[in-house]
Motif scaffolding. Sequence first.
Motif, PDB file in Angstrom:
ATOM      1  N   ALA A 150     -10.521   0.073   1.622  1.00 30.79           N
ATOM      2  CA  ALA A 150      -9.908  -1.224   1.341  1.00 30.79           C
ATOM      3  C   ALA A 150      -8.422  -1.066   1.034  1.00 30.79           C
ATOM      4  O   ALA A 150      -7.583  -1.840   1.518  1.00 30.79           O
ATOM      5  CB  ALA A 150     -10.618  -1.902   0.171  1.00 30.79           C
ATOM      6  N   GLU A 151      -8.059  -0.056   0.228  1.00 26.06           N
ATOM      7  CA  GLU A 151      -6.643   0.170  -0.067  1.00 26.06           C
ATOM      8  C   GLU A 151      -5.888   0.559   1.204  1.00 26.06           C
ATOM      9  O   GLU A 151      -4.749   0.141   1.406  1.00 26.06           O
ATOM     10  CB  GLU A 151      -6.481   1.252  -1.127  1.00 26.06           C
ATOM     11  CG  GLU A 151      -5.025   1.427  -1.550  1.00 26.06           C
ATOM     12  CD  GLU A 151      -4.821   2.507  -2.592  1.00 26.06           C
ATOM     13  OE1 GLU A 151      -3.813   2.423  -3.328  1.00 26.06           O
ATOM     14  OE2 GLU A 151      -5.642   3.441  -2.665  1.00 26.06           O
ATOM     15  N   THR A 198      -0.166  -6.860  -1.642  1.00 26.12           N
ATOM     16  CA  THR A 198      -0.999  -7.870  -0.997  1.00 26.12           C
ATOM     17  C   THR A 198      -2.300  -7.984  -1.772  1.00 26.12           C
ATOM     18  O   THR A 198      -2.665  -7.083  -2.550  1.00 26.12           O
ATOM     19  CB  THR A 198      -1.291  -7.519   0.476  1.00 26.12           C
ATOM     20  OG1 THR A 198      -1.895  -8.637   1.125  1.00 26.12           O
ATOM     21  CG2 THR A 198      -2.227  -6.329   0.594  1.00 26.12           C
ATOM     22  N   THR A 199      -2.991  -9.088  -1.576  1.00 33.21           N
ATOM     23  CA  THR A 199      -4.312  -9.287  -2.173  1.00 33.21           C
ATOM     24  C   THR A 199      -5.343  -9.279  -1.061  1.00 33.21           C
ATOM     25  O   THR A 199      -5.228 -10.024  -0.088  1.00 33.21           O
ATOM     26  CB  THR A 199      -4.379 -10.606  -2.947  1.00 33.21           C
ATOM     27  OG1 THR A 199      -3.399 -10.589  -3.993  1.00 33.21           O
ATOM     28  CG2 THR A 199      -5.761 -10.808  -3.550  1.00 33.21           C
ATOM     29  N   SER A 239      -1.292   4.113   4.210  1.00 34.51           N
ATOM     30  CA  SER A 239      -1.676   3.522   5.497  1.00 34.51           C
ATOM     31  C   SER A 239      -2.315   4.536   6.441  1.00 34.51           C
ATOM     32  O   SER A 239      -2.906   4.158   7.461  1.00 34.51           O
ATOM     33  CB  SER A 239      -0.441   2.924   6.198  1.00 34.51           C
ATOM     34  OG  SER A 239       0.157   1.921   5.419  1.00 34.51           O
ATOM     35  N   ASN A 240      -2.199   5.806   6.109  1.00 37.06           N
ATOM     36  CA  ASN A 240      -2.631   6.856   7.022  1.00 37.06           C
ATOM     37  C   ASN A 240      -4.155   6.918   7.126  1.00 37.06           C
ATOM     38  O   ASN A 240      -4.871   6.651   6.164  1.00 37.06           O
ATOM     39  CB  ASN A 240      -2.099   8.213   6.530  1.00 37.06           C
ATOM     40  CG  ASN A 240      -2.002   9.236   7.629  1.00 37.06           C
ATOM     41  OD1 ASN A 240      -2.003   8.903   8.795  1.00 37.06           O
ATOM     42  ND2 ASN A 240      -1.913  10.498   7.247  1.00 37.06           N
ATOM     43  N   TYR A 271      -3.270  -5.187  -4.464  1.00 38.83           N
ATOM     44  CA  TYR A 271      -2.818  -3.829  -4.163  1.00 38.83           C
ATOM     45  C   TYR A 271      -1.294  -3.804  -4.183  1.00 38.83           C
ATOM     46  O   TYR A 271      -0.645  -4.555  -3.461  1.00 38.83           O
ATOM     47  CB  TYR A 271      -3.334  -3.378  -2.798  1.00 38.83           C
ATOM     48  CG  TYR A 271      -4.833  -3.245  -2.736  1.00 38.83           C
ATOM     49  CD1 TYR A 271      -5.464  -2.084  -3.156  1.00 38.83           C
ATOM     50  CD2 TYR A 271      -5.614  -4.300  -2.271  1.00 38.83           C
ATOM     51  CE1 TYR A 271      -6.850  -1.953  -3.103  1.00 38.83           C
ATOM     52  CE2 TYR A 271      -6.999  -4.191  -2.214  1.00 38.83           C
ATOM     53  CZ  TYR A 271      -7.603  -3.011  -2.633  1.00 38.83           C
ATOM     54  OH  TYR A 271      -8.982  -2.903  -2.594  1.00 38.83           O
ATOM     55  N   GLN A 272      -0.748  -2.950  -5.006  1.00 37.61           N
ATOM     56  CA  GLN A 272       0.693  -2.804  -5.162  1.00 37.61           C
ATOM     57  C   GLN A 272       1.089  -1.380  -4.773  1.00 37.61           C
ATOM     58  O   GLN A 272       0.483  -0.412  -5.240  1.00 37.61           O
ATOM     59  CB  GLN A 272       1.119  -3.065  -6.610  1.00 37.61           C
ATOM     60  CG  GLN A 272       2.601  -2.879  -6.882  1.00 37.61           C
ATOM     61  CD  GLN A 272       3.446  -3.990  -6.283  1.00 37.61           C
ATOM     62  OE1 GLN A 272       3.168  -5.170  -6.515  1.00 37.61           O
ATOM     63  NE2 GLN A 272       4.467  -3.617  -5.521  1.00 37.61           N
ATOM     64  N   PHE A 273       2.118  -1.255  -3.935  1.00 37.87           N
ATOM     65  CA  PHE A 273       2.552   0.064  -3.482  1.00 37.87           C
ATOM     66  C   PHE A 273       3.935   0.357  -4.053  1.00 37.87           C
ATOM     67  O   PHE A 273       4.816  -0.511  -4.076  1.00 37.87           O
ATOM     68  CB  PHE A 273       2.542   0.115  -1.957  1.00 37.87           C
ATOM     69  CG  PHE A 273       1.178  -0.214  -1.405  1.00 37.87           C
ATOM     70  CD1 PHE A 273       0.167   0.737  -1.402  1.00 37.87           C
ATOM     71  CD2 PHE A 273       0.883  -1.500  -0.952  1.00 37.87           C
ATOM     72  CE1 PHE A 273      -1.106   0.432  -0.937  1.00 37.87           C
ATOM     73  CE2 PHE A 273      -0.378  -1.821  -0.482  1.00 37.87           C
ATOM     74  CZ  PHE A 273      -1.380  -0.852  -0.476  1.00 37.87           C
ATOM     75  N   ARG A 274       4.087   1.588  -4.509  1.00 44.05           N
ATOM     76  CA  ARG A 274       5.255   1.971  -5.297  1.00 44.05           C
ATOM     77  C   ARG A 274       6.558   1.854  -4.500  1.00 44.05           C
ATOM     78  O   ARG A 274       7.563   1.360  -4.995  1.00 44.05           O
ATOM     79  CB  ARG A 274       5.063   3.409  -5.793  1.00 44.05           C
ATOM     80  CG  ARG A 274       6.157   3.927  -6.692  1.00 44.05           C
ATOM     81  CD  ARG A 274       5.845   5.345  -7.184  1.00 44.05           C
ATOM     82  NE  ARG A 274       5.753   6.312  -6.090  1.00 44.05           N
ATOM     83  CZ  ARG A 274       4.611   6.818  -5.621  1.00 44.05           C
ATOM     84  NH1 ARG A 274       3.451   6.446  -6.143  1.00 44.05           N
ATOM     85  NH2 ARG A 274       4.626   7.692  -4.626  1.00 44.05           N
TER      86      ARG A 274
END
Length: 455
Positions: free
Chosen positions: A42-43, A5-6, A24-25, A12-15
């Motif tokens: 922010a992440e 998402t931006t 997310s925690n 932000y790119q999640f593996r």
Amino acid sequence: MQLATTLFGTRYQFRDIKDLLAKSNEEKSGDQLAGVAAESAAERMAARFVLAEVTLETLRANPAVPYEEDEVTRVIDDAVNEAVYAEIKGMQVGELREWLLADTTTEAMIQRLSNGLTAEMVAAVTKLMSNMDLMLAASKIKVVKHANNTIGLRGTLGSRCQPNNQTDSVEGIRAAVYEGLSYGSGDSVIGINPSDDSLGSVSRLLEMTHEIITRWQIPTQNCLLAHVSTQMEAMRKGAPVGLVFQSLAGSQKGNESFGIDVAMLDEANALAKRYSVVTGPNFMYFETGQGAELSADAHHGADQVVMEARCYGLAKRYDPFQLNTVVGFIGPEYLYDSTQITRAGLEDHFMGKLTGISMGADVCYTNHARSTQNELENLAVLLGAAGVNYIMGIPMGDDSMLSYQSSSFHDAPSLRQLLGLRPLPEFEAWMEDLGLLRDGRLTEKAGDASFFLSR
């Protein structure tokens, strides 16, 4: 599957799903130590935006440890009610959160839906909730179980009497048990952490606590929190075992570090049904805590909340009388301060209840954590309001054997008075008969352990 998402102009790119869940925690020192935490607020928020749109079907397809590699994953996945799952698999995590919090969603509806969930689904929705969300959702769910008495009824709060002693002194522990009972602590269990895990020492303490329960006709149960293999041997030799205890981890490797596996737990549960001195049908007692898997290098790159949720998924197989998170016991390496301990306590309680577990909490911290007695009491009040099934009762709130701070014999009565709660019903009637309790309040006899020596 696009896990990106931006947010505020930054991409932000999640593996993978495991990475997304970890990022997310809420901030936890253990996740930072493991190298899986979000690098910024922010992440973290970006991860939650993405997670809210992930379906439950995707989460089931991506467990923290693959099905073929881990027996905990297999226990959880094999237990899913496929009919319920088929109804909800298309639901997004954000939709599940809204459904759980909706005024129109009832306890019965939640209990039915929980049979279609895996641990990763439970953990995922937890990450989208505020502390108050966790309290509200958990308060909707009552999990009622029975051994020699009944735990989990709405409007009740139990207390484990924890009379630990550095040398396992029988008379020292007996005196602490009497003091706890005089305050109304011990209705969930009289549970001792032995300093000596040998069969002889464990059997001696089982005999003593069983004698107290029998002599005073107390509607409760005893438990020695020794390794489950020692308790199994004690049962085979005729010792009066009440609840059967074991600490759990959320992965096969973590449980191997405790010296257990599913086959051993299955055998212990079967032995308890045959030999336990409680009437049942619930015989098991488990403890868990965020960070246990990382401390054993058994977290498989997953975050603490996911691994903790998997503990509850494993525990559900045994329909335990009770389970508690020892929320601040593992130390500041995993939960750094009172903010993180409070968050973890509310997370664990909600996740356990959503899984269908009779859930309690050891509201505690170690002496090198950044926490205080006042902050510990704050969490106890929050959990009481959220409907926790039981807390600990420890002389002066200071465990002399395990060297950590927890709730005292006084705290459960204080919470009951503050929040309009009562002891477990059979135990309350017993206290009323002895004149220790009147109309839900302690009498002038309460708190005097010599009461039990005068008859």
